[in-house]
Design an enzyme around this catalytic site. Structure first.
Site, PDB file in Angstrom:
ATOM      1  CG  ASN A   7      88.779 -17.610  42.768  1.00 45.51           C
ATOM      2  OD1 ASN A   7      89.482 -17.798  43.759  1.00 45.51           O
ATOM      3  ND2 ASN A   7      88.226 -18.590  42.084  1.00 45.51           N
ATOM      4  CG  ASN A 214      93.598 -29.306  38.819  1.00 49.27           C
ATOM      5  OD1 ASN A 214      94.026 -30.459  38.841  1.00 49.27           O
ATOM      6  ND2 ASN A 214      94.341 -28.272  38.523  1.00 49.27           N
ATOM      7  NE  ARG A 244      93.647 -30.079  45.963  1.00 48.63           N
ATOM      8  CZ  ARG A 244      92.545 -29.322  45.920  1.00 48.63           C
ATOM      9  NH1 ARG A 244      91.631 -29.426  46.847  1.00 48.63           N
ATOM     10  NH2 ARG A 244      92.382 -28.454  44.940  1.00 48.63           N
ATOM     11  CD  GLU A 387      83.214 -22.724  41.548  1.00 42.82           C
ATOM     12  OE1 GLU A 387      83.948 -22.627  40.535  1.00 42.82           O
ATOM     13  OE2 GLU A 387      83.551 -23.342  42.566  1.00 42.82           O
TER      14      GLU A 387
HETATM   15  P1  AMP Z   1      88.645 -27.205  36.777  1.00 45.28           P
HETATM   16  O1  AMP Z   1      89.461 -27.359  38.027  1.00 45.28           O
HETATM   17  O2  AMP Z   1      87.189 -27.342  36.992  1.00 45.28           O
HETATM   18  O3  AMP Z   1      89.027 -25.971  35.996  1.00 45.28           O
HETATM   19  O4  AMP Z   1      89.047 -28.453  35.849  1.00 45.28           O
HETATM   20  C1  AMP Z   1      90.323 -28.549  35.282  1.00 45.28           C
HETATM   21  C2  AMP Z   1      90.513 -29.923  34.690  1.00 45.28           C
HETATM   22  O5  AMP Z   1      89.440 -30.218  33.782  1.00 45.28           O
HETATM   23  C3  AMP Z   1      91.764 -30.025  33.826  1.00 45.28           C
HETATM   24  O6  AMP Z   1      92.885 -30.316  34.602  1.00 45.28           O
HETATM   25  C4  AMP Z   1      91.421 -31.148  32.887  1.00 45.28           C
HETATM   26  O7  AMP Z   1      91.802 -32.363  33.500  1.00 45.28           O
HETATM   27  C5  AMP Z   1      89.928 -31.101  32.775  1.00 45.28           C
HETATM   28  N1  AMP Z   1      89.479 -30.600  31.457  1.00 45.28           N
HETATM   29  C6  AMP Z   1      89.350 -29.319  31.051  1.00 45.28           C
HETATM   30  N2  AMP Z   1      88.917 -29.260  29.771  1.00 45.28           N
HETATM   31  C7  AMP Z   1      88.758 -30.538  29.368  1.00 45.28           C
HETATM   32  C8  AMP Z   1      88.330 -31.160  28.148  1.00 45.28           C
HETATM   33  N3  AMP Z   1      87.965 -30.428  27.077  1.00 45.28           N
HETATM   34  N4  AMP Z   1      88.300 -32.516  28.112  1.00 45.28           N
HETATM   35  C9  AMP Z   1      88.649 -33.258  29.179  1.00 45.28           C
HETATM   36  N5  AMP Z   1      89.061 -32.726  30.351  1.00 45.28           N
HETATM   37  C10 AMP Z   1      89.106 -31.402  30.448  1.00 45.28           C
END
Ligand code: AMP
Length: 399
Positions: A7, A214, A244, A387
């Site tokens: 990725n 994110n 975004r 994914e």
């Molecule tokens: P992703 O793009 O799916 O990797 O999600 C990333 C986002 O998930 C981060 O910027 C956090 O805002 C949120 N996140 C990750 N771990 C946690 C957690 N343990 N508790 C709350 N939010 C989380």
């Protein structure tokens, strides 16, 4: 059979090495700050094999260097999972935009790479890096097949009323301007898992799958097919995300160009990198920071969280209406899997649907879990996404 899944981001490379068809992860890693790391910076190369973890500060000048280093690590005497790179039998690539052409995974040849580069017009932040990753792998392992797996493909089933914008039809047709949708691998994976988890055939289920990370997208999945999705021609549309803006009135662009004297590139940068939760709160793009700030009384942080959950709630509601009902609402990705506050806010006040979140189950859930009360009409579930396994399976299907 060993399959590696890549990725590639603009300055990063994520990889997972699978033993297939057992679907066993042999190793995985992340190379960050490609092209920007100087000696003395924090570790930029993270590698994991089983429970063993390594981190190095190896300045990576470009993706070619990063891929070569990854292969060295995967075959290294201490860190390796392979005796030689000849064991790698296929490479699967996550590609964000497959444009109008790619509605399923494809074996890469030079035409495919060129198409992916052409579709950079729809995903300028992602497709150039995806194409570069493919070019580098084809150079480094010339005899190994590369399979491109697209984030847009799952949404090729959208009906016209969902994918058409209210634009001039000739202009839209000329440039392929329509809703494509993203996070398809994730929405498909959690839909399939949800059906298994609920013990019902996927073809009989209406689901709203919420990939909240994110980047965030909400998807209506009817009988296993995507029928609507909040992201659009690009991943900028839909609910507000980490940085975004999500959907805004297009006339705001005109106002900003005129009043703030911003050029087009500066507008795109503002909407993609300085808006969303970060822009609204002025604190952070990370939900954890915002939740902490809000608990400490930071009003803009609380306001940003409120906009985020309200917008997600509106999409879920509109998709339930569009599908004439729903069997389950599924939460996934970084925030969807980890923020019980976010899930609770979204699912509050659904009593008109005879639907109730179980607060204890919601707070304490781990892995795949149902978080509704037993008498809730609509099921609410958390399903961690995967994914990479979808890419590895699609890659295997070509061998
Ligand atoms: P992703 O793009 O799916 O990797 O999600 C990333 C986002 O998930 C981060 O910027 C956090 O805002 C949120 N996140 C990750 N771990 C946690 C957690 N343990 N508790 C709350 N939010 C989380």
């Amino acid at each position: 059979m060993k399959v590696i899944v890549l990725n590639c981001g603009s300055s990063s490379l994520k990889y997972q090495l699978f033993d297939m068809p057992a679907e066993q992860v042999l190793a995985k890693g992340l190379v960050e700050r490609i092209g920007v790391t100087r000696a003395g910076d924090a570790p930029c190369f993270h590698h994991q094999r089983g429970d063993a973890k390594w981190e190095w500060n190896w300045p990576m000048t470009d993706h070619r260097t990063a891929v070569k280093k990854m292969l060295e690590v995967l075959t290294g005497p201490e860190t390796g999972s392979l005796k030689s790179i000849a064991e790698i039998q296929a490479v699967g690539h996550r590609v964000v935009h497959g444009g109008p052409r790619y509605t399923r995974p494809v074996l890469v040849d030079s035409n495919v790479v060129e198409d992916i580069e052409v579709y950079s017009m729809y995903a300028p932040l992602h497709n150039p890096a995806n194409a570069l990753g493919i070019r580098v792998m084809r150079e480094v392992l010339p005899s190994v097949p590369n399979i491109a797996v697209f984030d847009t493909s799952f949404h090729h089933t959208l009906p016209p009323q969902a994918f058409l914008y209210g634009l001039n039809g000739e202009i839209a047709g000329k440039y392929g301007i329509r809703r494509y949708g993203f996070h398809g691998l994730s929405h498909q994976y959690v839909s399939e898992r949800a059906a298994m988890f609920l013990g019902k055939p996927l073809s009989s289920l209406r689901l709203v799958t919420c990939h909240i990370g994110n980047g965030t997208s909400i998807c209506a999945v009817d009988g296993g097919k995507s029928v609507d999705i909040s992201m659009g021609m690009t991943p900028l549309e839909g609910v507000i995300m980490g940085t975004r803006s999500g959907t805004i009135d297009p006339s705001i662009v005109e106002l900003l160009m005129e009043k703030e004297k911003l050029n087009f590139q500066e507008i795109i940068d503002l909407l993609n990198r300085k808006s969303g939760l970060l822009g609204l709160s002025g604190v952070s793009s990370d939900i954890r920071d915002l939740e902490k700030a809000a608990r400490e009384g930071h009003r803009r942080a609380q306001g940003a969280l409120d906009v985020h959950t309200y917008q997600i709630k509106k999409y879920i509601g509109s998709y339930i209406f569009a599908m004439n009902g729903v069997d389950a609402i599924i939460f996934t990705a970084g925030i969807g899997e980890n923020s019980s506050r976010c899930r609770a806010e979204i699912c509050r006040h659904l009593d008109f649907l005879d639907t109730w979140l179980d607060e204890d189950k919601n707070r304490n859930c781990t892995g795949e879990a149902l978080i509704n009360t037993p008498d809730s009409k609509i099921k609410i579930a958390v399903i961690p996404t995967n994914e990479e396994i979808m890419i590895a399976r699609a890659t295997m299907a070509w061998k």
